[in-house]
Enzyme design. Structure first.
Site, PDB file in Angstrom:
ATOM      1  N   GLN A 102     -60.444  26.161  67.979  1.00  0.00           N
ATOM      2  CA  GLN A 102     -61.141  26.972  68.976  1.00  0.00           C
ATOM      3  C   GLN A 102     -61.487  28.327  68.368  1.00  0.00           C
ATOM      4  OE1 GLN A 102     -59.458  29.037  72.457  1.00  0.00           O
ATOM      5  NE2 GLN A 102     -60.699  27.679  73.729  1.00  0.00           N
ATOM      6  N   HIS A 178     -64.988  29.237  72.339  1.00  0.00           N
ATOM      7  CA  HIS A 178     -64.306  29.780  73.521  1.00  0.00           C
ATOM      8  C   HIS A 178     -65.312  30.599  74.334  1.00  0.00           C
ATOM      9  CE1 HIS A 178     -61.310  30.984  76.236  1.00  0.00           C
ATOM     10  NE2 HIS A 178     -60.355  31.365  75.409  1.00  0.00           N
ATOM     11  N   ASN A 181     -62.517  32.402  80.252  1.00  0.00           N
ATOM     12  CA  ASN A 181     -61.359  33.296  80.472  1.00  0.00           C
ATOM     13  C   ASN A 181     -61.611  34.776  80.208  1.00  0.00           C
ATOM     14  OD1 ASN A 181     -59.898  31.139  81.295  1.00  0.00           O
ATOM     15  ND2 ASN A 181     -58.698  30.901  79.431  1.00  0.00           N
ATOM     16  N   ARG A 230     -65.594  25.725  75.791  1.00  0.00           N
ATOM     17  CA  ARG A 230     -64.722  25.903  76.955  1.00  0.00           C
ATOM     18  C   ARG A 230     -65.375  26.888  77.924  1.00  0.00           C
ATOM     19  NH1 ARG A 230     -58.297  27.651  77.346  1.00  0.00           N
ATOM     20  NH2 ARG A 230     -57.726  25.851  78.606  1.00  0.00           N
ATOM     21  N   GLY A 319     -52.103  22.236  79.194  1.00  0.00           N
ATOM     22  CA  GLY A 319     -51.744  23.386  78.392  1.00  0.00           C
ATOM     23  C   GLY A 319     -50.246  23.573  78.310  1.00  0.00           C
ATOM     24  N   ARG A 320     -49.706  24.348  79.231  1.00  0.00           N
ATOM     25  CA  ARG A 320     -48.285  24.710  79.163  1.00  0.00           C
ATOM     26  C   ARG A 320     -47.321  23.524  79.072  1.00  0.00           C
ATOM     27  NH1 ARG A 320     -47.120  30.434  82.174  1.00  0.00           N
ATOM     28  NH2 ARG A 320     -48.630  31.629  80.958  1.00  0.00           N
TER      29      ARG A 320
END
Length: 370
Positions: A102, A178, A181, A230, A319-320
């Site tokens: 990314q 990217h 966000n 993304r 993700g997490r």
């Protein structure tokens, strides 16, 4: 016998055979080598452990020193960094995995301590973000940015292209841009952060111009089907907003479709938050784009299985859960319990909370010893 859910079945992504439709989302962990921001042996082990994901998207990697907003995030702008990443890609491939890098420019989400010569971070417009960045002092507020001069924008595009070339040298299978966000490209997309009156501001077409120039530059280096992007249409991450996101992202995705990108990776809702924070028609993006649609944000096993079975998504990114479950694919397949994550070790540090989470196989071996 019941067929295995599609989520766990192989998928062809731009001629790349993925073992399953589970994607490891990019996760900033701030463990690159201090001073060089190169990937290291610890990072090699971390990614190797998670290579059972159908696709790994690496943690965001800055395309230049100017593009950095957090201490010890890996770079993609020097040959030393490319050599570090090569160790990672070789390990992932040896374990049977696939990995995209990314590429990232944080824009205004930075601090003078991280910028070349202690300069101000750059942005579409000189509007300070209400956010946090990670420096030697820990998490602090971002510095006041300055607006990019029109003459500087081709240099940003060139930095993306250079990083894409180094990604090829580093052995990645593809590149994710990217554009989400609240980082630089997203700052250009959205009218809350882009108050420009030139060719990169005002209309939707103008606000999407930089992203599309970046895509076009990278497509000269990589086949378009090995490029993903993304997007986060309605996430407020890093103090970002747009007054009318639906037509903005409908336009952007149509343009990406025309360029035959491999995938769009969409954060549905607020990053790490509510999936319904603002009304938005994600199905419209799915319909407008012929490449793969990767859905992201707060998916449980059942939600992910349903999204792929119904065609709402081609792949689902986690993700997490991948932080604390290196064998997440196997745990999801079996419906097994997940390890809890240690939030204190998310950013910076060593092996603790990074490469020391147990797998189901390790747990079984421990039980058999007793």
């Amino acid at each position: 016998m019941q067929a295995e859910p599609k989520l766990f079945q192989p998928y062809d992504l731009g001629g790349l055979r993925l073992a399953n439709r589970i994607v490891m989302a990019p996760l900033t962990r701030a463990r690159a080598t201090a001073g060089t921001d190169a990937a290291n042996a610890l990072m090699v082990e971390y990614y190797r452990q998670r290579a059972s994901a159908g696709l790994i998207v690496s943690e965001a990697s800055q395309i230049s020193r100017q593009g950095q907003g957090y201490l010890q995030t890996p770079g993609a702008y020097t040959e030393e960094q490319a050599r570090g990443w090569r160790l990672v890609t070789d390990a992932v491939h040896a374990a049977g995995g696939k990995i995209f890098i990314q590429l990232w420019h944080v824009g205004r989400i930075s601090h003078v301590d991280l910028q070349p010569g202690g300069g101000a971070p750059v942005a579409p417009s000189a509007i300070t973000a209400k956010s946090r960045v990670f420096t030697t002092e820990g998490f602090v507020e971002p510095s006041q940015p300055r607006a990019l001069d029109l003459s500087e924008i081709p240099g940003i595009v060139a930095d993306y292209a250079h990083a894409a070339e180094l990604a090829k040298m580093a052995g990645f299978d593809g590149v994710e841009i990217h554009g989400a966000n609240g980082y630089l490209l997203d700052q250009f997309h959205k009218d809350g952060t882009n108050h420009r009156a030139d060719a990169y501001g005002g209309s939707i077409e103008n606000r999407c111009r930089l992203t599309l120039e970046v895509v076009d530059a990278i497509a000269k280096i990589w086949p378009s089907n090995r490029i993903g992007i993304r997007l986060s249409p309605v996430s407020p991450a890093n103090d970002i907003s747009d007054s009318d996101p639906q037509p903005l992202f409908d336009y952007l995705v149509r343009q990406l479709d025309a360029r035959q990108l491999g995938y769009i990776h969409v954060i549905e809702g607020a990053t790490q938050g509510a999936r319904d924070n603002l009304p938005f028609d994600y199905a419209a993006l799915r319909k407008a784009f012929r490449g793969a649609y990767i859905a992201n944000n707060g998916f449980s096993r059942d939600m992910a299985v349903e999204a792929v079975e119904t065609g709402a998504a081609d792949l689902v990114a986690f993700g997490r859960p991948f932080i604390s479950n290196p064998d997440l694919v196997e745990r999801l397949r079996r419906g097994a319990e997940l390890n809890a994550a240690d939030v204190k070790t998310f950013y910076g540090g060593g092996a603790e909370g990074y490469t020391d989470y147990p797998t189901l196989a390790l747990n079984a071996a421990a039980v058999s010893l007793h």
